[in-house]
Design an enzyme around this catalytic site. Structure first.
Site, PDB file in Angstrom:
ATOM      1  N   LYS A  26       0.828  -1.197   0.000  1.00  0.00           N
ATOM      2  CA  LYS A  26       0.000   0.000   0.000  1.00  0.00           C
ATOM      3  C   LYS A  26       0.869   1.256   0.000  1.00  0.00           C
ATOM      4  CE  LYS A  26      -3.717  -0.486   2.548  1.00  0.00           C
ATOM      5  NZ  LYS A  26      -4.328  -0.658   3.883  1.00  0.00           N
ATOM      6  N   ARG A  96      -3.160   3.242   8.637  1.00  0.00           N
ATOM      7  CA  ARG A  96      -3.475   2.089   7.793  1.00  0.00           C
ATOM      8  C   ARG A  96      -2.332   1.089   7.804  1.00  0.00           C
ATOM      9  NH1 ARG A  96      -4.501   4.836   2.025  1.00  0.00           N
ATOM     10  NH2 ARG A  96      -5.803   2.958   1.739  1.00  0.00           N
ATOM     11  N   GLY A 105      -6.535 -10.350   8.705  1.00  0.00           N
ATOM     12  CA  GLY A 105      -6.040 -10.657  10.040  1.00  0.00           C
ATOM     13  C   GLY A 105      -5.286  -9.491  10.628  1.00  0.00           C
ATOM     14  N   MET A 107      -4.675  -5.349  11.451  1.00  0.00           N
ATOM     15  CA  MET A 107      -5.559  -4.339  12.026  1.00  0.00           C
ATOM     16  C   MET A 107      -6.323  -3.580  10.937  1.00  0.00           C
ATOM     17  SD  MET A 107      -4.744  -0.954  14.181  1.00  0.00           S
ATOM     18  CE  MET A 107      -4.932   0.067  12.745  1.00  0.00           C
ATOM     19  N   ARG A 349      -3.540  -1.372  -6.641  1.00  0.00           N
ATOM     20  CA  ARG A 349      -2.758  -2.614  -6.680  1.00  0.00           C
ATOM     21  C   ARG A 349      -3.236  -3.419  -7.885  1.00  0.00           C
ATOM     22  NH1 ARG A 349      -5.669  -4.891  -1.259  1.00  0.00           N
ATOM     23  NH2 ARG A 349      -7.638  -3.994  -1.823  1.00  0.00           N
ATOM     24  N   HIS A 465      -7.186 -43.631  -9.034  1.00  0.00           N
ATOM     25  CA  HIS A 465      -7.500 -44.060 -10.397  1.00  0.00           C
ATOM     26  C   HIS A 465      -8.537 -43.135 -11.024  1.00  0.00           C
ATOM     27  CE1 HIS A 465      -9.767 -46.431 -13.393  1.00  0.00           C
ATOM     28  NE2 HIS A 465      -8.552 -46.845 -13.741  1.00  0.00           N
ATOM     29  N   SER A 774      11.701 -41.868 -24.182  1.00  0.00           N
ATOM     30  CA  SER A 774      10.548 -41.165 -23.656  1.00  0.00           C
ATOM     31  C   SER A 774      10.503 -41.457 -22.161  1.00  0.00           C
ATOM     32  CB  SER A 774       9.273 -41.636 -24.340  1.00  0.00           C
ATOM     33  OG  SER A 774       8.164 -41.013 -23.737  1.00  0.00           O
ATOM     34  N   CYS A 841       6.321 -38.611 -21.160  1.00  0.00           N
ATOM     35  CA  CYS A 841       4.950 -39.017 -21.419  1.00  0.00           C
ATOM     36  C   CYS A 841       4.180 -39.379 -20.163  1.00  0.00           C
ATOM     37  CB  CYS A 841       4.910 -40.170 -22.419  1.00  0.00           C
ATOM     38  SG  CYS A 841       5.722 -41.640 -21.789  1.00  0.00           S
ATOM     39  N   TYR A 861      10.163 -32.710 -26.539  1.00  0.00           N
ATOM     40  CA  TYR A 861       8.710 -32.556 -26.461  1.00  0.00           C
ATOM     41  C   TYR A 861       8.177 -33.046 -25.126  1.00  0.00           C
ATOM     42  CZ  TYR A 861       8.278 -37.576 -27.286  1.00  0.00           C
ATOM     43  OH  TYR A 861       8.360 -38.933 -27.162  1.00  0.00           O
TER      44      TYR A 861
END
Ligand code: ADP
Ligand code: MG
Ligand code: MG
Length: 889
Positions: A26, A96, A105, A107, A349, A465, A774, A841, A861
């Site tokens: 801030k 602030r 949480g 002030m 922000r 699964h 692979s 893969c 890849y």
């Protein structure tokens, strides 16, 4: 001397946006806004280092702090032309908090600090407005009383409610100055009763009490809990901002508001937010009165937009919006106040946004020239794309929550409840939308999962699964919904006191894990427009190719539509579950003779050839990696009596013999048993059949389309070079035969999965007879950790929760262990064979963090399930842009 205090506004800006570590978000942005000429009330920021000092020294401040605060306050007084505590013309300030990241949480803000029984009269005189002065005083007593002195806020509300009742008022704005004066008196009286002390009158004492309360709140339980949940270190500390007040509560030409520079839920380029006339601070969000929209375009009948009510201040705000977006090159979330038609900026922000908005804003901003295309590619979180590729629940649709499970696979689905895979298939075939509900799923349920719109299980985790298969298929899935009780015999599920019978309708939200009764309206995904644009930009910078894991034509087509550049893994055993083939597959497995196996394989050959033809046709010349049979043998064995009888008949044996054979084949540990290339080595005829199907299909498609496919034949579970050598010889022999028979030769490759630690460590030897590697990181993770994915659900979640493992290694690759093996194998392999093609893969091929790792190792890849292809394209682009990826994850 350490500088503990940084001024902003009124021509002296000691902070900048990039100083958020020292000044908090801030404070840093207040200074930044002031320095680019925006109207910010002057103030100062006490640094986060003071917080650290205060915490370490049990509430003591650095010695120089007092003098620095006094000097900074004097500067505000000069700028505003008012004096703190002055009886005629008092300066009021807000206090602030503001940490590096916004943190609940902490002030709450105290406004109008500096008021007391004397200065309130001064404020009334100086402003010429009694009502405003007493409204401000009562607000101050209320905020200071509850936030700093800890008086329950209900006590204040009771007093206001009584005052409203006495005055016959429904809104705060209807109360007169006398009413507010009385409220202030009663507040003070009540505070004295509760705290045992008179309400503090001395402005300097008020100021230090408020500053101390902010620093103290850094160590309160709520803040500590929040930090623990979000990995925010205690050392960061919070800053305190003290700022001259501007007043939105001075009358009809004053207002306060909060807004986003673009719509944070759709991304639409329109001022989005709310404001309230004659109000202060958090009134807008507190729900005291109904806030009004900013833009006339957003005003519904009966509403009065700021554009209409305060055209001058609105025009100023529109200009500020453009300045801010240009300066920060991102959508901003801002807070402002209008005092007598003059605009003041109180916060900015980067705004939080939905996945859809993040996509639209990134593309729009690039097209507006605010950012370049690369930046746009970096701005969108690849995992968020996943949400956009599936239908989602209409946020405004009514719904009734039944229960909750894990958000195992994103997307929303609605349909009738069925409790078995067969029924899912049967009802889906009739065109019904079904939700398959199981306690847990197994490979035998695949056909039902495929047929279902969504899957719900009551057991199992994010890598069960059901979860893995559902993600792969792009089916929404809620897994492990422990609160839902499934009774197969009663054909009913119950949750939260509600029972749903088979055939009843439910809705799943796989992105949140929620289960709803009945049907909830949905929104269909859009894959064109911004999505397509961003994907094109991602492809421009991407180095790694993205392939898909697919065995069915449907999956292959879906993946192509999502931009897959070939198949990285076709699991041939998945093609064997089909009811038309399973008999022949069982016959092959159960046969005790080569002849019996050959008979069975001959029946399978035409099916396999057709499978490959379909895939080659869809992939039109792109590479297709086909993995030779790697069967979970136990899953193919006949179980039921009629299955036994059927196999017995096909083999000309009796049921008794079949039972013995099945018992012989049963393995104690199938995962480490007779699978992978071990099977093809003991029964070469299996490899021969598959190789023949591959090459015959390739030749057919080459002739048919003129686009010769490039089959990449992949040998699974190799642990030694010798194994690959044997398999390679088998495959090459069949290739030569097919080419001779058909008179056509096509290009192909033979390579292997690296999925055992031994293979990775001896990759240089194996590379001598491989054209590609692979990395099968699912098995490689299991074998490296020595843990089975199917059994890990009992302890893995606890390991992650306790931080023993940073994350589930089946979801995101374990860079330190499994990753090291991938890297070793890559380096050793390439040393022997420079052109060795490398890919991945496993499930990890669709995980952004793992993809970033793949870039850093230089893989060619990644391959992932069809629905993850866009995620992987974007993640691969981001990995390329960040130059080699993050290996420290
Ligand atoms: P939060 O961190 O909860 O957003 P803020 O410190 O931004 O808290 O303060 C909340 C609101 O208080 C602001 O949005 C603004 O409306 C009001 N406010 C804060 N400081 C001032 C000020 N100096 N003048 C007028 N209003 C202020
Ligand atoms: Mg707040
Ligand atoms: Mg704020």
């Amino acid at each position: 001397m350490t500088q503990w205090v940084y001024g902003f506004g009124a021509g002296r800006n000691e902070g900048r946006a990039d100083m958020r570590n020292l000044l908090g978000g801030k404070g840093a942005n207040l200074a930044e806004m002031a320095s680019i000429g925006l109207p910010v009330p002057p103030g100062f920021t006490i640094t986060t280092e003071v917080c650290t000092h205060y915490t370490k020294n049990k509430g003591q401040y650095p010695t120089e702090l007092d003098a620095q605060v006094q000097a900074a306050l004097a500067r505000i007084e000069d700028a505003v032309g008012a004096k703190f505590g002055d009886s005629d013309n008092p300066l009021l300030v807000s206090v602030r908090s503001g940490a590096r990241v916004s943190m609940p949480g902490m002030m709450d803000t105290v406004l109008n600090l500096g008021l007391n029984d004397v200065t309130v009269e001064g404020l009334a005189k100086a402003s010429g407005d009694q009502r405003f002065a007493w409204d401000s005083y009562r607000r101050f007593i209320q905020m200071f009383g509850s936030v700093v002195l800890g008086v329950d806020h209900h006590r204040f509300e009771e007093i206001i409610d009584e005052a409203k009742m006495a005055a016959g008022a429904t809104e705060d704005t209807q109360l007169s100055s006398d009413d507010w004066r009385r409220v202030a008196d009663e507040y003070k009286h009540m505070v004295q009763q509760v705290t045992g002390n008179p309400f503090p009158q001395e402005p300097t004492a008020q100021l230090w009490a408020a500053i101390g309360a902010v620093f103290g709140s850094w160590m309160n339980q709520r803040a500590i809990t929040y930090r623990r949940l979000h990995d925010i270190p205690e050392e960061w500390g919070t800053a305190v901002n003290v700022q001259a007040m501007v007043f939105g509560n001075m009358g009809g030409d004053c207002a306060t508001g909060v807004c986003f520079t673009r719509d944070p839920s759709t991304g639409e380029n329109i001022f989005y937010g709310e404001y309230l006339i004659n109000a202060q601070g958090e009134d807008v969000v507190a729900g005291i009165r109904t806030p009004q929209p900013m833009s006339s375009l957003k005003a519904k009948p009966g509403e009065r937009s700021m554009e209409e009510a305060m055209p001058q201040a609105y025009a100023e705000l529109v200009a500020v919006r453009a300045t801010l977006e240009k300066h920060y090159a991102d959508m901003q979330d801002i807070e402002f106040t209008v005092q007598r038609n003059k605009l003041y900026m109180l916060q900015t922000r980067n705004g939080k946004r939905t996945a859809a908005a993040s996509l639209k804003i990134a593309v729009d901003m690039a097209e507006e020239g605010l950012i370049d295309r690369k930046e746009a590619v970096k701005r969108v979180n690849p995992s968020a794309l996943d949400q956009l590729l599936h239908p989602t629940l209409d946020p405004s649709a009514p719904r009734k929550l039944l229960g909750r499970g894990l958000p195992a696979s994103p997307g929303a689905a609605c349909g009738v409840v069925v409790f078995s895979a067969d029924e899912a298939e049967a009802r889906a075939a009739k065109g019904e939308a079904v939700i398959l509900v199981r306690i847990e799923t197994s490979p035998e349920d695949i056909h039902g999962m495929h047929a279902a719109r969504g899957i719900l299980t009551t057991r199992g985790g994010m890598t069960s699964h059901a979860a893995v298969v559902a993600r792969g298929m792009g089916r929404p899935c809620v897994a492990g919904a422990g609160g839902v009780v499934v009774d197969y015999s009663a054909q009913a599920l119950s949750a939260g006191g509600v029972t749903v019978q088979a055939g009843g309708t439910i809705t799943l939200d796989g992105a949140t894990g929620e289960i709803f009764a009945g049907s909830v309206a949905m929104i269909e995904p859009k894959m064109s427009g911004d999505f397509a644009t961003l994907m094109t930009w991602a492809d421009e910078v991407r180095r790694m190719k993205v392939r898909t894991n697919a065995e069915t034509p449907l999956d292959a087509e879906t993946a192509r539509k999502f931009g897959a550049e070939g198949i990285g893994l076709c699991r041939t055993e998945h093609m064997f579950f089909d009811p038309e083939r399973i008999g022949a597959v069982r016959q092959m497995i159960m046969s005790e003779t080569e002849g019996g196996r050959r008979d069975a394989l001959a029946k399978l050959l035409p099916f396999q050839r057709k499978d490959f033809e379909d895939l080659f046709r869809i992939m039109a010349g792109l590479p297709v990696t086909i993995r030779l049979l790697d069967p979970p043998l136990h899953e193919f064995l006949p179980h039921k009596d009629e299955e036994m009888a059927e196999v017995a008949e096909s083999l000309g044996a009796d049921v008794q013999t079949m039972r013995r054979r099945a018992a012989d084949l049963a393995e104690a540990n199938p995962m480490l048993g007779h699978r992978g290339c071990r099977l093809g080595i003991t029964y070469p005829e299996i490899t021969e059949m598959q190789a023949r199907a591959i090459f015959e299909a390739a030749v057919t498609i080459a002739k048919e389309t003129g686009k010769a496919p490039v089959p990449e034949v992949m040998v699974p579970l190799v642990m030694t070079r010798k194994e690959l050598e044997i398999c390679r010889a088998q495959i090459e022999k069949v290739a030569e035969q097919v080419f001779a028979e058909t008179g056509t030769t096509i290009e192909y490759m033979i390579g292997t999965m690296i999925e055992l630690p031994r293979a990775a460590i001896t990759a240089d030897k194996i590379a001598e007879c491989a054209d590609f590697f692979s990395f099968g990181t699912n098995d490689l993770t299991q074998t490296t950790f020595g843990l089975s994915r199917d059994d890990a659900g009992k302890f893995l979640p606890l390991y992650v929760e306790k931080g023993i493992l940073p994350k589930d290694p089946f979801v995101s690759i374990d860079i330190e262990g499994v990753g090291a093996l991938v890297q070793t194998a890559s380096e050793k392999g390439r040393k022997v064979k420079n052109a060795l093609k490398l890919g991945i893969c496993g499930e990890h091929g669709g995980d952004p963090a793992s993809i970033s790792f793949c870039e850093s190792v230089g893989l060619d890849y990644v391959s992932c399930s069809p629905y993850r292809v866009p995620v992987a394209r974007l993640a691969a682009a981001q990995a390329a842009l960040s130059g080699g990826g993050d290996r420290t994850a």
